[in-house]
Design a protein around this motif. Structure first.
Motif, short mmCIF file in Angstrom:
data_model
loop_
_atom_site.label_atom_id
_atom_site.label_comp_id
_atom_site.label_asym_id
_atom_site.label_seq_id
_atom_site.Cartn_x
_atom_site.Cartn_y
_atom_site.Cartn_z
N ASP A 101 0.85 -1.19 0.00
CA ASP A 101 0.00 0.00 0.00
C ASP A 101 0.89 1.24 0.00
N SER A 102 0.29 2.39 -0.19
CA SER A 102 1.04 3.62 -0.41
C SER A 102 1.61 4.24 0.85
N PHE A 103 2.61 5.08 0.67
CA PHE A 103 3.22 5.84 1.76
C PHE A 103 2.20 6.80 2.35
N PHE A 104 1.34 7.35 1.51
CA PHE A 104 0.27 8.25 1.98
C PHE A 104 -0.64 7.51 2.96
N ASN A 105 -1.06 6.31 2.61
CA ASN A 105 -1.95 5.55 3.50
C ASN A 105 -1.24 5.16 4.79
N TYR A 106 0.05 4.90 4.71
CA TYR A 106 0.82 4.59 5.91
C TYR A 106 0.81 5.78 6.87
N LEU A 107 1.17 6.96 6.38
CA LEU A 107 1.24 8.14 7.23
C LEU A 107 -0.12 8.56 7.78
N ASN A 108 -1.18 8.25 7.03
CA ASN A 108 -2.52 8.68 7.43
C ASN A 108 -3.38 7.54 7.99
N LYS A 109 -2.75 6.41 8.27
CA LYS A 109 -3.43 5.26 8.90
C LYS A 109 -4.66 4.84 8.09
N LYS A 110 -4.49 4.71 6.81
CA LYS A 110 -5.60 4.35 5.94
C LYS A 110 -5.31 3.07 5.18
N GLY A 111 -6.28 2.63 4.39
CA GLY A 111 -6.09 1.46 3.55
C GLY A 111 -5.71 0.23 4.34
N ASP A 112 -4.74 -0.50 3.83
CA ASP A 112 -4.30 -1.73 4.48
C ASP A 112 -3.59 -1.47 5.80
N PHE A 113 -3.20 -0.23 6.05
CA PHE A 113 -2.50 0.11 7.30
C PHE A 113 -3.47 0.45 8.43
N PHE A 114 -4.74 0.63 8.11
CA PHE A 114 -5.69 1.11 9.11
C PHE A 114 -5.75 0.23 10.35
N GLY A 115 -5.94 -1.08 10.16
CA GLY A 115 -6.12 -1.97 11.29
C GLY A 115 -4.98 -1.97 12.27
N MET A 116 -3.76 -1.92 11.77
CA MET A 116 -2.60 -2.02 12.66
C MET A 116 -2.18 -0.68 13.24
N LEU A 117 -2.52 0.42 12.58
CA LEU A 117 -2.06 1.72 13.04
C LEU A 117 -3.13 2.55 13.76
N ASP A 118 -4.39 2.17 13.61
CA ASP A 118 -5.45 3.01 14.17
C ASP A 118 -6.37 2.29 15.15
N LYS A 119 -6.43 0.99 15.08
CA LYS A 119 -7.38 0.24 15.92
C LYS A 119 -6.67 -0.35 17.13
N ARG A 120 -6.74 0.38 18.26
CA ARG A 120 -6.12 -0.11 19.49
C ARG A 120 -6.87 -1.33 20.02
N GLY A 121 -6.21 -2.05 20.92
CA GLY A 121 -6.87 -3.15 21.59
C GLY A 121 -6.59 -4.51 21.01
N ASN A 122 -5.75 -4.60 19.98
CA ASN A 122 -5.38 -5.90 19.45
C ASN A 122 -3.87 -5.98 19.31
N ARG A 123 -3.35 -7.18 19.33
CA ARG A 123 -1.90 -7.36 19.35
C ARG A 123 -1.24 -7.03 18.03
N GLN A 124 -2.03 -6.82 17.01
CA GLN A 124 -1.46 -6.40 15.74
C GLN A 124 -1.28 -4.88 15.71
N TYR A 125 -1.83 -4.20 16.71
CA TYR A 125 -1.73 -2.75 16.77
C TYR A 125 -0.28 -2.31 16.95
N VAL A 126 0.18 -1.43 16.06
CA VAL A 126 1.53 -0.87 16.17
C VAL A 126 1.48 0.64 15.97
N GLY A 127 0.40 1.24 16.45
CA GLY A 127 0.21 2.67 16.26
C GLY A 127 1.32 3.53 16.83
N GLU A 128 2.05 2.99 17.82
CA GLU A 128 3.16 3.75 18.40
C GLU A 128 4.23 4.07 17.37
#
Length: 231
Positions: A101-128
């Protein structure tokens, strides 16, 4: 990370050689799914956070570390140029999670990056991984007086000074983990065009101003034109 044996506290900003440091201090970083509150490492279900990436404020507010240890242990931290860190993290997450997925979606927690970067409460979360670095330097709105602040670009000398300060053997730290992307591969500037560069500058404006980061451009004129054409 806290080491009672060496009486030190390491504040781990993501993609700043933290895994190298933690392994050196005897933490099995492959066992990250269960929390180790003694060493402050791993996924905390009750706090929905990775203990190793907690800010000093989170450590104290959640009673993960005592004020006595905080005030009396040797404290050190590693920070990194925002463009270098974003470049490294983007490619790391793509590779580690099999994402295209794109660098834009990575920085903005969108697309395929949404689940891991924006949704707290699961072990796949790496929003930090997208946290600004500046908050790691403040506690109760006061600038933290770290015993050692290491620029990622100066790891060799920084680790050498740590070994001297903490009376560690000279080969205490290993260099074969997460820092190779900076030292052994293409320079981060080859990834950027003006649009990507500006996105990082806008999102991490406070960090760039606080640390005085500069974009180190090692691209040729041909490379710059090629990057702009790619968009």
């Amino acid at each position: 990370m806290i080491s009672h044996k060496h009486k030190c506290i390491f504040i781990h900003i993501s993609k700043c050689a933290g895994t190298t440091v933690e392994n050196a201090f005897g933490i099995d970083t492959k066992k990250y799914n269960e929390p180790d509150y003694e060493k402050l490492f791993g996924w905390s279900e009750k706090l929905s956070m990775w203990l190793q990436h907690a800010t000093p404020q989170q450590l104290l507010d959640n009673n993960l570390i005592s004020e006595n240890h905080w005030n009396n242990y040797y404290k050190f931290i590693i920070y990194r140029n925002s463009w270098s860190r974003s470049f490294s993290d983007y490619h790391y997450l793509k590779s580690h999670f099999g994402i295209d997925d794109s660098f834009f979606n990575y920085l903005n927690k969108k697309g395929d990056f949404f689940g891991m970067l924006d949704k707290r409460g699961n072990r796949q979360y790496v929003g930090e991984h997208l946290f600004s670095q500046k908050p790691y330097f403040f506690l109760d709105d006061r600038r933290i007086d770290y015993d050692k602040e290491i620029n990622f670009e100066n790891l060799d000398s920084g680790f050498k000074e740590l070994c001297e300060d903490l009376s560690l053997e000279s080969r205490f730290f290993s260099y074969n983990l997460n820092i190779g992307d900076y030292n052994n591969k293409v320079h981060y500037s080859h990834f950027y065009n003006s649009k990507k560069k500006k996105m990082v500058a806008n999102i991490y404006f406070d960090d760039i101003e606080f640390f005085g980061f500069k974009f180190c451009d090692q691209r040729s004129i041909f490379q710059k034109l090629k990057n702009e054409f790619k968009g």
